[in-house]
Design a protein around this motif. Structure first.
Motif, PDB file in Angstrom:
ATOM      1  N   SER A   8       0.809  -1.219   0.000  1.00 30.34           N
ATOM      2  CA  SER A   8       0.000   0.000   0.000  1.00 30.34           C
ATOM      3  C   SER A   8       0.842   1.269   0.000  1.00 30.34           C
ATOM      4  CB  SER A   8      -0.958  -0.002   1.191  1.00 30.34           C
ATOM      5  OG  SER A   8      -0.244  -0.173   2.403  1.00 30.34           O
ATOM      6  N   ALA A  12       0.939   3.930  -3.029  1.00 33.13           N
ATOM      7  CA  ALA A  12       0.497   5.295  -2.745  1.00 33.13           C
ATOM      8  C   ALA A  12       1.551   6.319  -3.141  1.00 33.13           C
ATOM      9  CB  ALA A  12       0.162   5.431  -1.256  1.00 33.13           C
ATOM     10  N   SER A  15       1.622   6.499  -6.956  1.00 35.30           N
ATOM     11  CA  SER A  15       0.420   7.143  -7.464  1.00 35.30           C
ATOM     12  C   SER A  15       0.498   8.656  -7.290  1.00 35.30           C
ATOM     13  CB  SER A  15      -0.803   6.585  -6.729  1.00 35.30           C
ATOM     14  OG  SER A  15      -1.991   7.114  -7.260  1.00 35.30           O
ATOM     15  N   LYS A  16       1.027   9.100  -6.156  1.00 36.21           N
ATOM     16  CA  LYS A  16       1.179  10.538  -5.924  1.00 36.21           C
ATOM     17  C   LYS A  16       2.208  11.141  -6.875  1.00 36.21           C
ATOM     18  CE  LYS A  16       2.311  13.927  -2.334  1.00 36.21           C
ATOM     19  NZ  LYS A  16       2.674  14.121  -0.903  1.00 36.21           N
ATOM     20  N   ASP A  21      -3.526  10.025  -8.463  1.00 36.08           N
ATOM     21  CA  ASP A  21      -4.524  10.050  -7.392  1.00 36.08           C
ATOM     22  C   ASP A  21      -5.870  10.582  -7.864  1.00 36.08           C
ATOM     23  OD1 ASP A  21      -2.784   8.961  -5.572  1.00 36.08           O
ATOM     24  OD2 ASP A  21      -2.233  10.873  -4.644  1.00 36.08           O
ATOM     25  N   SER A  22      -5.843  11.645  -8.644  1.00 36.60           N
ATOM     26  CA  SER A  22      -7.085  12.265  -9.114  1.00 36.60           C
ATOM     27  C   SER A  22      -7.376  11.942 -10.573  1.00 36.60           C
ATOM     28  CB  SER A  22      -7.016  13.782  -8.932  1.00 36.60           C
ATOM     29  OG  SER A  22      -5.911  14.324  -9.654  1.00 36.60           O
ATOM     30  N   TRP A 121      -0.860   3.896 -15.069  1.00 38.59           N
ATOM     31  CA  TRP A 121      -1.856   4.395 -14.115  1.00 38.59           C
ATOM     32  C   TRP A 121      -2.865   3.301 -13.766  1.00 38.59           C
ATOM     33  CZ3 TRP A 121      -1.499   5.866 -19.259  1.00 38.59           C
ATOM     34  CH2 TRP A 121      -0.521   6.831 -19.545  1.00 38.59           C
ATOM     35  N   LYS A 125      -3.805   1.696  -9.994  1.00 36.67           N
ATOM     36  CA  LYS A 125      -5.172   1.615  -9.500  1.00 36.67           C
ATOM     37  C   LYS A 125      -5.563   0.165  -9.227  1.00 36.67           C
ATOM     38  CE  LYS A 125      -6.674   5.927 -11.635  1.00 36.67           C
ATOM     39  NZ  LYS A 125      -6.951   6.607 -10.345  1.00 36.67           N
ATOM     40  N   ALA A 128      -3.807  -0.937  -6.001  1.00 38.23           N
ATOM     41  CA  ALA A 128      -4.412  -0.348  -4.804  1.00 38.23           C
ATOM     42  C   ALA A 128      -5.705  -1.048  -4.427  1.00 38.23           C
ATOM     43  CB  ALA A 128      -4.671   1.138  -5.043  1.00 38.23           C
TER      44      ALA A 128
END
Length: 268
Positions: A8, A12, A15-16, A21-22, A121, A125, A128
């Protein structure tokens, strides 16, 4: 290496760093080259001169978000094609590349689904959401996960493995698909030359390999995260009489993202 641990924190951080993230959807474009894998004119050179189809105006759009309509497209790749010239044969006419993947196909067919989950990406996802594990190898974090609802014909889960470098960028994603000739077919995607495009890290170079042989590559020059015209981008144009066809749904890797593919289609 060390025993696998929960991934995790690694996922994370990546991803950041990658701006995922968005990220709910993305469209990217450039020039691609698609080879012939399997029954090719030069079997040891999938991207040799007599096998390579150039895809100009190569564009791929992916929707990572949930959709109420499972028949709606979640991935679409398109472009204009120039098939290879074969010695002694008149040059072929230009054609069109089309790869359309629905939400239902992503949910039920791994050959289609990996076009989404092996992108940098999509991999993050998927990791996660699916209890991924991580181990260290060669200075990189190696993250693996299995999609929750997809099984191979033998009943074993598929596995997606991604490599995250020291800059927290996804440098490679690999998986295996069933193949009537070789059994479990290794499909790999290498991602390099990352650039910040509108707030998202996008690989400028995508290379796909099957059984270690390069079968597809793309040079990406533009990308838009969360495009406002997503519906239009995921809507195929009506058929045009007299134009050559490209690949529809696929069987193997995408890209690509559209990334040549395992049997059944081409990658976006």
């Amino acid at each position: 290496g060390a025993a696998p641990q929960q991934a995790s924190s690694a996922v994370a951080a990546a991803s950041k760093a990658m701006g995922a993230d968005s990220l709910n959807s993305i469209t990217y474009s450039g020039t691609a080259r698609n080879g012939a894998f399997g029954q090719s004119k030069a079997i040891g050179m999938p991207l040799g001169p007599v096998n390579t189809t150039v895809i100009n105006m190569y564009t791929r759009t992916i929707n990572f978000g949930p959709s109420a309509d499972r028949a709606a497209l979640v991935s679409r790749a398109s472009g204009t094609t120039q098939p290879p010239t074969v010695p002694g044969v008149p040059p072929p006419m230009p054609g069109a590349f089309n790869q359309n993947i629905t939400g239902m196909q992503v949910d039920t067919n791994w050959n289609q689904a990996l076009n989404v989950w092996t992108t940098p990406w999509g991999f993050l996802k998927g990791a996660a959401a699916n209890n991924a594990t991580v181990r260290q190898e060669g200075g990189q974090q190696v993250v693996s996960f299995s999609p929750a609802n997809l099984k191979s014909p033998s009943g074993q889960p598929y596995t997606v493995t991604g490599y995250i470098d020291k800059q927290n960028l996804v440098s490679k994603v690999e998986t295996r698909v069933e193949n009537a000739v070789v059994g479990d077919l290794l499909v790999e995607f290498d991602y390099s030359n990352y650039k910040n495009m509108n707030g998202v890290q996008v690989p400028g170079r995508i290379v796909q390999r099957q059984t270690g042989m390069e079968t597809f590559n793309a040079d990406i020059t533009a990308a838009t995260p969360n495009p406002s015209n997503l519906t239009a981008l995921l809507t195929p144009p009506p058929p045009t009489a007299g134009r050559g066809g490209g690949a529809g749904g696929r069987g193997g890797g995408g890209a690509a993202h559209a990334p040549a593919a395992p049997p059944g289609g081409k990658l976006g």
